[in-house]
Design an enzyme around this catalytic site. Structure first.
Site: not given
Ligand code: ADE
Ligand code: ZN
Length: 340
Positions: A16, A18, A198, A201, A277-278
């Site tokens: 996971h 992006h 997703h 969350e 994630d990011d």
């Molecule tokens: N896009 C990128 N990161 C995300 C996240 N944590 N939740 C939803 N959309 C996303």
């Molecule tokens: Zn994500």
């Protein structure tokens, strides 16, 4: 060796991450200059200060403003290649990369150009850095359902070269249930893609139930709020959750790591992996995510081994490749030790 050294040297998979969420402030500043554009920050230090969020909505505004500087195929090829370089630095063998196709189309990059850029970056990651990438095009929860259906229908020509394994769903969770995109998911399943979303969350268990039972997903990205519903935790015994611990703290899903649900999920037998994630937006790469979890919950070596293994065995990679990586991982665990 120290825990940090052990985790850094450990062969890893990431399920996971992006593509646009991995844009470093340095890369964003480079692209902004190339295209004569401005960003919400003018130095990496300023970016670090601006990357603070009250919730998912704040984050989405920041990531979209940053990634507006991604303008063409060449930019995507450059960023995906960087993702390969970064993977090699962290000893990540395999990454499932989520691609924000709808976002890039909205800023003017056609799907074909995105895919050509991704393929170029994927090949560079393989040949220059020995890293394997799979692609997960993401449907946007907030987009019109017919737009997402159209996206699914346009993926086929790129499937093999981009190594598209699954279709995902992301963006604002509350108020945009997965079942709105039932048709797009149905079509993706018909075409033979795996389905993931997703969920759990920024919204609670109902969003996870919806992704499983209405959208037909077989895996959940995040899913960490499942612990609010014991019946759901039982249902997840064969549903893989791609957990992103530092992301969850940055977006205030939990107040601190002690309150994060990952250990509860592991103890309940839910299959989970650790992911970033990011990373630049949440100030934590994959190694740092592992380290935070192991330290906070004082995980024993076999628990860390199981987590690292899970990222390979529950991935969408072919079994023969998984077997090779697992052999390497098992050897690493039998030859090395860490002290907490
Ligand atoms: N896009 C990128 N990161 C995300 C996240 N944590 N939740 C939803 N959309 C996303
Ligand atoms: Zn994500």
């Amino acid at each position: 060796m120290t825990l940090q050294e052990f985790i850094s040297g450990m062969p890893k998979a990431e399920n996971h991450i992006h593509q646009d969420g991995a844009t470093s402030p340095e890369s964003a500043l480079y692209l902004a200059e190339r295209h004569g554009m401005t960003l919400p920050f003018s130095t990496p230090e300023e970016a670090a200060q601006r990357f603070q969020y009250r919730n998912l909505g704040d984050f989405i505004r920041m990531i979209d403003a940053t990634n507006a500087v991604i303008q063409d195929e060449e930019d995507i090829a450059y960023l995906v290649t960087e993702l390969g370089r970064d993977a090699a630095t962290q000893n990540i063998r395999y990454r499932e990369v989520m691609l924000s196709c709808d976002f890039h189309e909205r800023t003017g990059i056609s799907l074909d150009a995105q895919m050509r850029g991704f393929i170029q970056g994927r090949e560079a990651a393989k040949t220059q850095f020995g890293v394997e990438f799979a692609c997960i095009p993401e449907l946007d929860r907030t987009s019109p359902p017919e737009r997402n259906l159209s996206l699914v229908n346009r993926l086929e020509p790129w499937r093999k070269d981009a190594n598209i394994v699954a279709v995902g769903l992301d963006s604002a969770e509350a108020g945009y249930p997965a079942h709105r995109h039932k048709e797009a998911f149905r079509r993706a399943r018909e075409l033979g893609y795996y389905l993931t979303a997703h969920a759990g969350e920024a919204y609670g268990p109902v969003s996870i139930w919806d992704s499983l039972d209405e959208a037909g997903c077989g895996r959940i990205d995040h899913g960490v709020r499942a612990v609010e519903d014991p019946e759901l935790v039982n249902r997840l015994d064969h549903i893989f959750l791609t957990v992103c611990p530092l992301s969850n703290l940055a977006l205030k899903v939990f107040p601190d790591m002690e309150h994060h649900s990952i250990k509860q999920l592991m103890d309940a037998g839910v299959p989970v992996s650790i992911n970033s994630d990011d990373p630049p937006f949440f100030c934590g790469d994959l190694n740092e995510n592992y380290e935070a979890v192991v330290r906070t919950f004082r995980l024993a070596k076999p628990e860390l081994h199981a987590l690292a293994k899970s990222a390979f065995t529950n991935s969408y990679a072919p079994q023969t490749m998984v077997n090779g990586w697992i052999q390497e991982l098992d050897d690493y665990f039998s030859e090395n030790d860490f002290i907490l």
